[in-house]
Design a protein around this motif. Structure first.
Motif, PDB file in Angstrom:
ATOM      1  N   LEU A 140      51.103  32.716  27.351  1.00 53.16           N
ATOM      2  CA  LEU A 140      51.006  33.564  28.761  1.00 53.16           C
ATOM      3  C   LEU A 140      49.952  34.290  28.490  1.00 53.16           C
ATOM      4  CD1 LEU A 140      55.182  34.819  28.289  1.00 53.16           C
ATOM      5  CD2 LEU A 140      54.120  33.097  29.132  1.00 53.16           C
ATOM      6  N   LEU A 141      48.947  34.243  27.908  1.00 49.66           N
ATOM      7  CA  LEU A 141      47.972  35.119  28.967  1.00 49.66           C
ATOM      8  C   LEU A 141      47.134  34.543  29.232  1.00 49.66           C
ATOM      9  CD1 LEU A 141      46.691  37.431  27.799  1.00 49.66           C
ATOM     10  CD2 LEU A 141      45.280  36.674  26.308  1.00 49.66           C
ATOM     11  N   PRO A 142      46.742  33.372  29.313  1.00 50.16           N
ATOM     12  CA  PRO A 142      46.431  31.862  30.296  1.00 50.16           C
ATOM     13  C   PRO A 142      46.772  32.480  31.172  1.00 50.16           C
ATOM     14  CG  PRO A 142      46.087  31.226  28.081  1.00 50.16           C
ATOM     15  CD  PRO A 142      47.484  32.261  28.449  1.00 50.16           C
ATOM     16  N   GLN A 143      48.648  32.583  31.862  1.00 49.24           N
ATOM     17  CA  GLN A 143      48.513  32.522  32.985  1.00 49.24           C
ATOM     18  C   GLN A 143      48.588  33.662  33.981  1.00 49.24           C
ATOM     19  OE1 GLN A 143      49.836  31.391  30.319  1.00 49.24           O
ATOM     20  NE2 GLN A 143      50.686  29.091  31.174  1.00 49.24           N
ATOM     21  N   LEU A 144      48.520  35.003  33.393  1.00 51.25           N
ATOM     22  CA  LEU A 144      48.069  36.584  33.055  1.00 51.25           C
ATOM     23  C   LEU A 144      46.856  36.363  33.946  1.00 51.25           C
ATOM     24  CD1 LEU A 144      49.525  39.221  34.017  1.00 51.25           C
ATOM     25  CD2 LEU A 144      48.751  39.240  31.349  1.00 51.25           C
ATOM     26  N   VAL A 145      46.414  36.015  32.642  1.00 51.89           N
ATOM     27  CA  VAL A 145      44.459  36.249  33.607  1.00 51.89           C
ATOM     28  C   VAL A 145      44.308  34.884  35.131  1.00 51.89           C
ATOM     29  CG1 VAL A 145      42.296  35.857  32.596  1.00 51.89           C
ATOM     30  CG2 VAL A 145      44.053  36.507  30.959  1.00 51.89           C
ATOM     31  N   GLY A 146      44.718  34.673  34.761  1.00 51.00           N
ATOM     32  CA  GLY A 146      44.867  33.074  36.321  1.00 51.00           C
ATOM     33  C   GLY A 146      45.517  34.608  37.002  1.00 51.00           C
ATOM     34  N   LEU A 147      46.782  35.031  37.342  1.00 50.42           N
ATOM     35  CA  LEU A 147      47.258  36.157  38.010  1.00 50.42           C
ATOM     36  C   LEU A 147      46.098  37.464  38.729  1.00 50.42           C
ATOM     37  CD1 LEU A 147      49.339  36.201  39.259  1.00 50.42           C
ATOM     38  CD2 LEU A 147      50.765  37.321  38.124  1.00 50.42           C
ATOM     39  N   LEU A 148      45.716  37.571  37.566  1.00 54.12           N
ATOM     40  CA  LEU A 148      44.711  38.766  38.198  1.00 54.12           C
ATOM     41  C   LEU A 148      43.274  38.186  38.940  1.00 54.12           C
ATOM     42  CD1 LEU A 148      45.533  40.913  34.541  1.00 54.12           C
ATOM     43  CD2 LEU A 148      46.065  41.245  36.817  1.00 54.12           C
ATOM     44  N   ILE A 151      43.834  38.058  42.185  1.00 53.91           N
ATOM     45  CA  ILE A 151      44.078  39.270  43.537  1.00 53.91           C
ATOM     46  C   ILE A 151      42.384  39.695  43.329  1.00 53.91           C
ATOM     47  CG2 ILE A 151      44.998  41.875  43.561  1.00 53.91           C
ATOM     48  CD1 ILE A 151      47.720  40.016  41.678  1.00 53.91           C
ATOM     49  N   SER A 152      42.170  39.828  43.977  1.00 55.55           N
ATOM     50  CA  SER A 152      39.975  40.507  44.662  1.00 55.55           C
ATOM     51  C   SER A 152      40.055  40.949  45.991  1.00 55.55           C
ATOM     52  CB  SER A 152      39.622  39.051  44.453  1.00 55.55           C
ATOM     53  OG  SER A 152      39.473  38.129  45.725  1.00 55.55           O
ATOM     54  N   PHE A 153      39.417  41.912  45.459  1.00 55.25           N
ATOM     55  CA  PHE A 153      39.274  42.752  46.514  1.00 55.25           C
ATOM     56  C   PHE A 153      37.663  43.353  46.844  1.00 55.25           C
ATOM     57  CE2 PHE A 153      39.882  44.876  43.207  1.00 55.25           C
ATOM     58  CZ  PHE A 153      39.308  45.792  42.770  1.00 55.25           C
ATOM     59  N   ARG A 157      29.088  44.287  48.088  1.00 54.16           N
ATOM     60  CA  ARG A 157      28.393  42.936  48.204  1.00 54.16           C
ATOM     61  C   ARG A 157      29.227  42.307  47.792  1.00 54.16           C
ATOM     62  NH1 ARG A 157      21.875  43.700  49.720  1.00 54.16           N
ATOM     63  NH2 ARG A 157      22.277  44.855  52.074  1.00 54.16           N
ATOM     64  N   GLN A 158      29.794  42.997  46.519  1.00 57.68           N
ATOM     65  CA  GLN A 158      30.795  42.342  45.170  1.00 57.68           C
ATOM     66  C   GLN A 158      32.077  42.448  45.283  1.00 57.68           C
ATOM     67  OE1 GLN A 158      29.549  43.565  41.571  1.00 57.68           O
ATOM     68  NE2 GLN A 158      30.060  41.858  40.524  1.00 57.68           N
ATOM     69  N   GLN A 159      32.470  40.854  45.142  1.00 60.95           N
ATOM     70  CA  GLN A 159      33.791  40.295  45.398  1.00 60.95           C
ATOM     71  C   GLN A 159      34.501  40.805  43.842  1.00 60.95           C
ATOM     72  OE1 GLN A 159      34.916  39.341  48.343  1.00 60.95           O
ATOM     73  NE2 GLN A 159      37.465  39.043  47.376  1.00 60.95           N
ATOM     74  N   LEU A 160      35.416  41.924  43.444  1.00 59.36           N
ATOM     75  CA  LEU A 160      36.244  42.063  42.087  1.00 59.36           C
ATOM     76  C   LEU A 160      37.285  41.553  41.591  1.00 59.36           C
ATOM     77  CD1 LEU A 160      34.453  46.076  41.889  1.00 59.36           C
ATOM     78  CD2 LEU A 160      33.455  43.308  41.133  1.00 59.36           C
ATOM     79  N   ASN A 161      37.639  41.484  41.325  1.00 59.69           N
ATOM     80  CA  ASN A 161      39.377  40.923  40.632  1.00 59.69           C
ATOM     81  C   ASN A 161      40.125  42.144  39.848  1.00 59.69           C
ATOM     82  OD1 ASN A 161      39.232  39.818  37.866  1.00 59.69           O
ATOM     83  ND2 ASN A 161      37.065  38.124  40.143  1.00 59.69           N
ATOM     84  N   LEU A 162      41.416  41.657  39.754  1.00 59.17           N
ATOM     85  CA  LEU A 162      41.577  42.832  38.714  1.00 59.17           C
ATOM     86  C   LEU A 162      41.456  42.439  37.125  1.00 59.17           C
ATOM     87  CD1 LEU A 162      44.739  43.225  40.097  1.00 59.17           C
ATOM     88  CD2 LEU A 162      43.654  44.473  40.557  1.00 59.17           C
ATOM     89  N   TRP A 163      41.234  41.148  37.668  1.00 59.85           N
ATOM     90  CA  TRP A 163      41.092  40.775  35.168  1.00 59.85           C
ATOM     91  C   TRP A 163      39.629  42.016  35.210  1.00 59.85           C
ATOM     92  CZ3 TRP A 163      42.672  40.557  31.172  1.00 59.85           C
ATOM     93  CH2 TRP A 163      41.922  39.350  29.885  1.00 59.85           C
ATOM     94  N   LEU A 164      38.765  41.195  36.223  1.00 59.46           N
ATOM     95  CA  LEU A 164      37.341  41.965  36.061  1.00 59.46           C
ATOM     96  C   LEU A 164      37.713  43.560  36.102  1.00 59.46           C
ATOM     97  CD1 LEU A 164      34.230  41.032  35.769  1.00 59.46           C
ATOM     98  CD2 LEU A 164      34.101  41.439  38.280  1.00 59.46           C
ATOM     99  N   VAL A 165      37.952  43.970  36.642  1.00 60.75           N
ATOM    100  CA  VAL A 165      37.863  45.776  36.193  1.00 60.75           C
ATOM    101  C   VAL A 165      38.530  45.895  34.767  1.00 60.75           C
ATOM    102  CG1 VAL A 165      39.751  47.321  37.476  1.00 60.75           C
ATOM    103  CG2 VAL A 165      38.418  45.388  39.135  1.00 60.75           C
ATOM    104  N   ALA A 166      39.960  45.430  34.938  1.00 58.73           N
ATOM    105  CA  ALA A 166      40.754  45.598  33.302  1.00 58.73           C
ATOM    106  C   ALA A 166      38.941  45.533  32.412  1.00 58.73           C
ATOM    107  CB  ALA A 166      42.011  44.558  33.429  1.00 58.73           C
TER     108      ALA A 166
END
Length: 418
Positions: A140-148, A151-153, A157-166
């Motif tokens: 289930l880890l690949p699915q969780l990584v894809g979900l994170l 979710i980007s913000f 000037r940079q686009q971050l996502n939850l996986w990158l923040v984690a």
């Protein structure tokens, strides 16, 4: 490797639907229970031949996971060929991760023996690590990584996502722990340097730790792809906060480094600032602790010590002069009174012989002649209340024996006729 984990997860789900899965559950429970009993028994006994506390503590933390791992491997070998062993195969990486977590945090506990946050952090880290291993085993880890990642913000000037923040949080935490560990090594090395002043040792260790923490953040964030320029917005907001709301705190920290560097105030000095007087027992980068004679500790911000006049009774010389006022009547033999005062001061063990005590005539007051007994002491941290009381009591007895009177206010009233 991914296909191996996928087949392991598929086999686990398939085994859970079979009735003979209880053989695996029973074997796993037996192995864990036996490992727990062995761990409890060995912890209650002193380790024979293991005199080094570091090695002893590390072995004891690995007793349960490594014993359980060996028993699970033996049980899996016994059941293989007769029953499915997928559940036991899943338990192997979990026990390995538990052993790795315990040994890593044991090293951290050695490095940060006084840190109280390690216990809670170890439990949180163990839960997160076990969750990741379980998700990886179950596929289930690949699915969780894809979900994170979805979710980007934007941040600057940079686009971050939850996986990158984690990833950034984990990398920063690991880098900070490594920096704290290196800082403790530097502090220990400075503590073994002979002839280095205590205040200078303190400021060097704090500066080294601060620089290592800063380098840890500057190095770890670019490793995961986070541009440091995106933090300029937060840096500007932090600067505004320091300029207004945290002005006093920032000034105290800067003043603390100044005090530690110029060594104008040291541990053991007796100082007075404002209405507070006491012996310096601790100097930090934010405040200084003064312990008064009554046992009350005053926490003085370092900004106050830098911006105001501080009386240091033991800055360059610990000798302090104490003046004791005495008043006698106008009919007193002054030479005799002065000699008695000086003799009483010389009889006190805390009074220094050099400079010698000296009694002088100060003024001719309304009710009597004002004298002062001046003497020097070398231990101002002990206070002067008890010494003054002992000298005053001796003066009262000596003056009473020779007939020297203490004056009191007198008024003369005249009645005018007519």
């Amino acid at each position: 490797m991914s296909g191996e984990w996928d087949s392991l997860a598929t086999g686990l789900w398939r085994d859970l639907e079979r009735p003979d899965v209880w053989w695996q559950v029973g074997m796993l429970a037996f192995c864990l229970l036996l490992a727990a009993l062995l761990d409890r028994t060995l912890r209650a006994r002193p380790a024979a031949g293991m005199h080094h506390s570091v090695g002893k503590g590390g072995v004891r933390r690995l007793i349960f996971p490594m014993t359980a791992l060996v028993l699970v491997l033996i049980g899996r070998a016994l059941l293989r060929g007769h029953f499915p062993v997928t559940l036991l195969s899943v338990a192997v990486p979990l026990l390995l991760s538990l052993a790795a977590i315990r040994i890593v945090f044991y090293v951290l506990r050695i490095s940060f023996s006084a840190a109280r946050w390690l216990g809670a952090f170890e439990r949180m880290f163990a839960f997160c690590a076990w969750s990741l291993v379980a998700l990886h085993v179950l596929g289930l880890l690949p699915q969780l990584v894809g979900l994170l990642e979805e979710i980007s913000f934007p941040v600057g000037r940079q686009q971050l996502n939850l996986w990158l923040v984690a990833q950034g949080v984990v990398t920063v935490v690991v880098a900070l722990l490594a920096a704290l560990w290196l800082g403790s090594l530097v502090e220990g090395r400075l503590g073994r340097v002979e002839g280095l002043d205590r205040n200078l040792r303190e400021v060097l260790s704090r500066l080294a730790r601060a620089l290592l923490l800063l380098l840890a953040v500057l190095i770890s964030l670019p490793l995961v792809g986070i541009d440091l320029t995106t933090l300029s917005v937060f840096g500007g907001a932090l600067g505004v906060g320091l300029g207004f709301g945290l002005q006093k705190i920032a000034a105290s920290y800067v003043s603390g480094f100044i005090i530690l560097l110029d060594r104008s105030i040291r541990i053991g000095n007796v100082i007075s600032v404002g209405s507070d007087r006491g012996q310096v027992t601790r100097i930090t980068t934010r405040y200084t602790v003064l312990k008064g004679l009554g046992g009350v500790e005053a926490i003085v911000p370092n900004e106050l010590l830098v911006s105001s006049v501080v009386g240091n009774e033991s800055y360059t010389d610990r000798q302090v002069r104490v003046g004791l006022p005495v008043q006698v009547s106008y009919g007193t033999n002054l030479e005799q009174a002065l000699a008695i005062l000086e003799g009483i001061a010389r009889a006190q063990p805390r009074v220094l012989a050099d400079p010698a005590p000296q009694a002088v005539v100060l003024a001719f007051a309304d009710s009597g002649i004002s004298l002062e007994l001046g003497f020097w002491i070398r231990d101002p941290e002990a206070g002067t209340g008890g010494l003054r009381s002992a000298i005053n009591l001796s003066i009262w007895r000596a003056f009473k024996e020779v007939g020297i009177a203490f004056p009191f206010p007198q008024r003369e009233v005249r009645l005018l006729q007519g």
